[in-house]
Design a protein around this motif. Structure first.
Motif, mmCIF file in Angstrom:
data_model
loop_
_atom_site.group_PDB
_atom_site.id
_atom_site.type_symbol
_atom_site.label_atom_id
_atom_site.label_comp_id
_atom_site.label_asym_id
_atom_site.label_seq_id
_atom_site.Cartn_x
_atom_site.Cartn_y
_atom_site.Cartn_z
ATOM 1 N N ALA A 186 1.356 6.915 -6.641
ATOM 2 C CA ALA A 186 0.270 7.873 -6.876
ATOM 3 C C ALA A 186 0.725 9.287 -6.549
ATOM 4 C CB ALA A 186 -0.948 7.498 -6.028
ATOM 5 N N LEU A 187 1.512 9.451 -5.494
ATOM 6 C CA LEU A 187 1.999 10.773 -5.118
ATOM 7 C C LEU A 187 2.961 11.331 -6.165
ATOM 8 C CD1 LEU A 187 1.999 12.965 -2.935
ATOM 9 C CD2 LEU A 187 3.913 11.784 -1.873
ATOM 10 N N THR A 188 3.855 10.494 -6.677
ATOM 11 C CA THR A 188 4.777 10.986 -7.711
ATOM 12 C C THR A 188 4.017 11.346 -8.982
ATOM 13 O OG1 THR A 188 5.257 8.710 -8.378
ATOM 14 C CG2 THR A 188 6.787 9.744 -6.827
ATOM 15 N N ASP A 189 3.009 10.534 -9.336
ATOM 16 C CA ASP A 189 2.195 10.874 -10.501
ATOM 17 C C ASP A 189 1.475 12.192 -10.286
ATOM 18 O OD1 ASP A 189 3.001 8.539 -11.717
ATOM 19 O OD2 ASP A 189 1.155 7.423 -11.244
ATOM 20 N N SER A 190 0.946 12.373 -9.094
ATOM 21 C CA SER A 190 0.242 13.611 -8.766
ATOM 22 C C SER A 190 1.184 14.806 -8.828
ATOM 23 C CB SER A 190 -0.386 13.488 -7.377
ATOM 24 O OG SER A 190 -0.987 14.690 -6.996
ATOM 25 N N LEU A 191 2.382 14.652 -8.306
ATOM 26 C CA LEU A 191 3.350 15.750 -8.350
ATOM 27 C C LEU A 191 3.773 16.060 -9.782
ATOM 28 C CD1 LEU A 191 5.608 14.957 -5.259
ATOM 29 C CD2 LEU A 191 3.949 16.803 -5.502
ATOM 30 N N GLN A 207 0.830 -1.201 0.000
ATOM 31 C CA GLN A 207 0.000 0.000 0.000
ATOM 32 C C GLN A 207 0.867 1.255 0.000
ATOM 33 O OE1 GLN A 207 -3.322 0.340 -0.324
ATOM 34 N NE2 GLN A 207 -3.321 -1.859 -0.693
ATOM 35 N N ILE A 208 1.953 1.233 0.747
ATOM 36 C CA ILE A 208 2.866 2.380 0.777
ATOM 37 C C ILE A 208 3.480 2.594 -0.598
ATOM 38 C CG2 ILE A 208 5.089 3.163 1.691
ATOM 39 C CD1 ILE A 208 4.238 1.943 4.395
ATOM 40 N N GLU A 209 3.866 1.525 -1.279
ATOM 41 C CA GLU A 209 4.434 1.646 -2.629
ATOM 42 C C GLU A 209 3.406 2.237 -3.595
ATOM 43 O OE1 GLU A 209 7.541 1.199 -3.745
ATOM 44 O OE2 GLU A 209 8.107 0.879 -1.656
ATOM 45 N N LYS A 210 2.168 1.763 -3.489
ATOM 46 C CA LYS A 210 1.118 2.296 -4.362
ATOM 47 C C LYS A 210 0.892 3.779 -4.089
ATOM 48 C CE LYS A 210 -1.490 -1.993 -4.993
ATOM 49 N NZ LYS A 210 -2.758 -2.682 -4.700
ATOM 50 N N LEU A 211 0.892 4.163 -2.816
ATOM 51 C CA LEU A 211 0.706 5.573 -2.473
ATOM 52 C C LEU A 211 1.871 6.427 -2.953
ATOM 53 C CD1 LEU A 211 -0.808 5.274 1.106
ATOM 54 C CD2 LEU A 211 -1.971 6.003 -0.964
#
Length: 177
Positions: free
Chosen positions: A67-72, A60-64
Motif C-alpha cells: 500500500a505504501l509503494t502504491d501510495s508513493l 500485515q507488514i507486506e500488505k502495508l
C-alpha cells in the motif's frame, strides 16, 4: 473351644502392598507430573499462538508495504501532473497578461486616435487640403471560439473588450467537451 478363644482384633492393619504403603508419595508425584504436563502444554500453545501472530503480522507488514509503494507511486504521478498543470496555468496567465496589455495598448491607441481624429478634423475644417479617405477600415480579431469584426479604424477599447467577452462566452461551452 473355639468359641472360647477371643478373636484378636488388630488395631493396626498390616500394609497390603507397595502402592498402599507409598500412597502419598505416588499422589504427590502424579500431581507434579500433571503440573509439568500442563505447563508444557501451555508453553506449546503459547508458542503456536506466537507463531500464528508472527505470520499474521508479517502478512500485515507486506500488505502495508504494498500500500505504501502504491501510495508513493500515485504521489509521484500526481506531483508530475501538478508540475504540468502549473506550467499550463503559467502559460494561461501569461496569455491573459498579454491580452490585457493589448487591451491597454488599444485603449491608449484609441485615445490617441481620437485626439488625432479631432486634430485631423480641425485641420480639414480649417480648410486643409489633405484628403480624407471615405473607407473607414475594419479591425479584425480571431479567437478560438469565433471571429470578431469591429467596424471603423478608430475602434475603441470598449469594442475590443466586448468582442473578447463574446469570445469567452462562446469558448466556455466548447471547452467542457
Amino acid at each position: 473351644m473355639s468359641e472360647d478363644v477371643p478373636a484378636i482384633e488388630s488395631t493396626h492393619t498390616p500394609p497390603q502392598g507397595f502402592f498402599a504403603q507409598h500412597r502419598l508419595a505416588i499422589i504427590g508425584a502424579g500431581v507434579f507430573i500433571l503440573v509439568i504436563l500442563f505447563l508444557l502444554i501451555g508453553i506449546a500453545i503459547g508458542m503456536a499462538k506466537k507463531n500464528f501472530e508472527k505470520k499474521f503480522y508479517l502478512t500485515q507488514i507486506e500488505k502495508l508495504k504494498d500500500a505504501l509503494t502504491d501510495s508513493l507511486d500515485k504521489r509521484t504521478e500526481l506531483d508530475k501532473e501538478m508540475v504540468e498543470l502549473r506550467g499550463e496555468l503559467k502559460a494561461k496567465k501569461d496569455h491573459v497578461r498579454d491580452l490585457e496589455d493589448k487591451i491597454a495598448d488599444l485603449k491608449h491607441a484609441s485615445s490617441k486616435a481620437e485626439k488625432t481624429g479631432e486634430t485631423h478634423s480641425k485641420i480639414t475644417d480649417s480648410g486643409g487640403s489633405a484628403g480624407t479617405s471615405s473607407d473607414p477600415g475594419e479591425a479584425y480579431l480571431r479567437l478560438k471560439a469565433g471571429d470578431c469584426l469591429i467596424q471603423g479604424s478608430g475602434s475603441t477599447a470598449a469594442n475590443w473588450q466586448e468582442c473578447l467577452k463574446k469570445g469567452k462566452k462562446t469558448a466556455t461551452p466548447s471547452a467542457g467537451h
